[in-house]
Enzyme design. Structure first.
Site, PDB file in Angstrom:
ATOM      1  N   HIS A 215       0.825  -1.217   0.000  1.00 34.09           N
ATOM      2  CA  HIS A 215       0.000   0.000   0.000  1.00 34.09           C
ATOM      3  C   HIS A 215       0.861   1.270   0.000  1.00 34.09           C
ATOM      4  CE1 HIS A 215      -0.140  -0.647   4.634  1.00 34.09           C
ATOM      5  NE2 HIS A 215       0.801   0.224   4.379  1.00 34.09           N
ATOM      6  N   GLY A 216       0.427   2.227  -0.802  1.00 37.75           N
ATOM      7  CA  GLY A 216       1.093   3.520  -0.853  1.00 37.75           C
ATOM      8  C   GLY A 216       2.383   3.554  -1.643  1.00 37.75           C
TER       9      GLY A 216
END
Length: 299
Positions: A215-216
């Site tokens: 994520h990210g």
């Protein structure tokens, strides 16, 4: 959605003593033009709170509040467990997020054996979605993208918080944004964004099979990420970066443009523009070779 007393009560069943009203949530490093609510668990982060002019509210314990060291315009909100309170709100907002109906371009070729969320997905022109692909909500895919069989796009990332109330598994609230001409190899996983940072795969980047893209993570154009690579959360990757097979990139670091991560490298620090690194922990490649030669000579 505004962060008010009513919202906090819905998310936590906790009635606050002081009246609050914020534009949104943010971590200590989050920069925004909005008025954000954040949290800390240790007084060592007070200076970081005071230096971030986006933060106007802070969840903290009574002993930290009693220090009275926050800047004057910060609303100090005393709760039993600041981390639990903050991420319970993040979780609540993610679970109650509204989404539009999914849109798939007529020219896209989607296998009948693929699953596409009925809401929150956009698939562009001339994409190919192979069998047994799963695309969850909050995914935006550009044109001419290929997603190979068995891959999962927009799955929940690894975000489990140990709190005084037990482990809180926080639902992800962000997006996956995939640029034009990207290819994602078989059985890879691209996690949904988290804490208001989208997961981004830049134009013409190619992922091999069995890649974990957490994520990210955000990468630029024409990167090549080879089989079994693991890219940790919130990594920034420049343009034209090579990440070799079974390489591990730890979270929250930067790989600058044109760098080269050799096979099996474990990267724990920033890699500079055009630099090649090798080893565990990764160091400049020529330095790695010299160390290896010395080691072999001493055997």
């Amino acid at each position: 959605m505004r962060i008010t007393n009513d919202l906090v009560f819905q998310a936590t069943n906790y009635e606050l003593k002081n009246k609050i009203d914020f534009d949104g949530l943010g971590l200590l490093a989050t920069k925004s033009n909005e008025r954000l609510l954040s949290f800390i668990e240790s007084q060592k982060y007070i200076n970081q709170v005071n230096e971030n002019n986006s933060i106007y509210g802070i969840f903290c314990s009574q002993d930290i509040a009693d220090l009275r060291q926050f800047r004057e315009n910060i609303d100090v909100i005393v709760v039993d467990d600041p981390k639990w309170s903050f991420f319970s709100i993040v979780d609540y907002l993610a679970k109650n997020k509204s989404r539009d109906e999914s849109r798939i371009a007529e020219s896209a070729k989607v296998s009948p054996a693929a699953y596409i969320s009925p809401v929150g997905v956009v698939i562009g022109e001339n994409c190919v979605i192979e069998p047994n692909v799963t695309i969850h909500s909050d995914v935006i895919i550009g044109a001419n993208v290929i997603v190979r069989a068995g891959s999962v796009i927009g799955g929940e990332g690894f975000e489990h918080k140990k709190t005084s109330k037990g482990i809180l598994s926080v639902t992800h609230d962000g997006e996956v944004v995939i640029g034009d001409n990207v290819e994602i190899g078989s059985n890879s996983h691209v996690a949904k964004g988290f804490s208001y940072r989208s997961t981004i795969i830049g134009e013409s980047t190619k992922l091999d099979a069995f890649v974990h893209y957490a994520h990210g993570v955000q990468c630029g154009k024409e990167c090549l990420i080879v089989a079994h690579a693991m890219v940790g959360g919130n990594v920034d990757i420049g343009n034209n970066v090579w990440i070799g097979p079974s390489a591990v990139i730890t979270n929250r670091i930067v790989l600058e443009d044109n760098c080269f991560i050799t096979l099996g490298a474990v990267v724990t620090r920033r890699v500079k523009n055009g630099e090649t690194v090798s080893g565990n922990f990764a160091i400049p490649h020529q330095q790695f070779l010299r160390s290896l030669k010395r080691s072999l000579a001493n055997d």
